[in-house]
Design an enzyme around this catalytic site. Sequence first.
Site, short mmCIF file in Angstrom:
data_model
loop_
_atom_site.label_atom_id
_atom_site.label_comp_id
_atom_site.label_asym_id
_atom_site.label_seq_id
_atom_site.Cartn_x
_atom_site.Cartn_y
_atom_site.Cartn_z
CB SER A 72 41.64 38.29 44.45
OG SER A 72 42.34 39.19 45.25
CE LYS A 101 40.90 36.96 48.86
NZ LYS A 101 41.53 38.28 48.77
#
Length: 535
Positions: free
Chosen positions: A295, A320
């Site tokens: 992320s 991600k």
Amino acid sequence: MNTRRLRNGLIFLAGLLLLPPTFVFSQSAPNDPVTQESLKFAKIYGLLEEHYAVPVDPDHAIFDGAIRQMLSTLDPFSAFFDRQQFEQLQAQTRGEQLGFGSILYVTPGKVLVLQTAEGSPSWRAGLGPGDQIVEINGERVDRLGFQDLIALLQRSRSRPVQLGVIHPGKVVPQDVRLVPKEIELPTVDNVFEFREQQIGYLHISGFDAKTAQEVQKAIEKLGGNRLKGLLLDLRNNHGGVVATAVDVASQLLGPGLPVLTMRGRGVPEKTYSTVPSKVHFDMPLVVLVNGETASAAELLTAALEEHDRAVIAGEDSYGKGVVENVMPLSDGTGLALTVAQYFTPSGRSIQRKLPGTALADAESGIGKSTHFHTDDGRPLSAGGGITPDVPIPPRRLDPWVEFLNQRGAFTDFASQYLTYHPGVNKSFEPDKDVLSEFRSFLSNQQIRVPLEYWVQDQDYLKLRIKVEVFNLLFGLTAGNEVDIRGDPQVQKALEIFPRIAEILKGPLPEGTKHVKEAAGRNNQNSILLRAGGRQ
């Protein structure tokens, strides 16, 4: 993650689900798909409530059942939070947690203090590394099963607690009363310098509201631009607040450079760029990643890579590249919903495809492009996650030492060793006598010592013993530093610094040239010419 109000359609849906079935079906409902599917659900729930064998708990049936299952069919990241979970999430975003500020080592019948945060209730009560907690609210630790002990510790951290504590070198427990409070959780959790090389090391465990400030203070403490290099460790960093990752990028890149672009079906497209920062660090940079780097950590890594600011080392990252909006609901609950996809400065997506979910066909890049490159023209991998410039495999452990780690053998031995050897200091290095004592300890614990593993694992055994001795004697920070210095990925990453310029300059696809180098031939103000670099 951004906190926004729930959309009107979802508010309507939630209200509809709570209406009695007789009221719902007595009205002429709109014919849109959301309303029609909601009516189906309400009818089924009405039948359950009326005819099921035992009374139905609405919270359990709707929140724990229907809503969680609905979200699980979308992707692994969308989630419903009950009141307690939502409070914990908000505290985590602030970088806080209710508790006593101590890190514990827990095994069946034994609880040891490894570290206490300065200013925390534990620290103020005089607890420190090596203290043994023998009693919790009148319950003897050695008489509790492991699961009961874990449950007791979890219950105790949110309310006043009475402890019986034995300090190192003592035999009589001391009574200690602790009252929990909000504890700040640092995300920059390991900082030190490899003095011989003048290379700083910094590990970021996640991104919350205070991370950028922590990074600045940590680098300045190491010496700032005096350093000959910085090893930025983002392994096991699962992300966090994306805006904070942009702030960190602003300290390491020049202002006005794109870091990410966010695009979603119901979200206006927006590009986040670096901003002028109070500080700018320009020392050579290596970023260490692994399969748990995800992320916001991947976005920071990609920005540093694509602007040719850092060499990326380690293992492929998680992949991600979507953003969740966290939306507060009624009764203190919350919803995290995937609303957009992130794209790196070059336009590539880091989201790996997830078969069987709504992200099975995630875009590979803006404009469906599949070819990406850095500012200087180096080709970049696509298809999810970040592929390092320099792959470095992790340490591979054999089954025997994995068993010793799981059993807690090294910590238990370190505790016993310090009892018998009270004069240990920071010059401690496990030698053959220490290993002999460790082998006897394993035998007394009825743990087999296979000769093959004993011979080949000598260096690792010495490292783990030293780590646990330092944990108990000097605290977790000191033990972590020992562990990190002995990490083969870190050792290999340090070898990259003399080759950073070479790695960042190629190779390029056939028939292409370095963008910055080509610009230098046409512009006497180019970076390469100002720096005296070769064309």
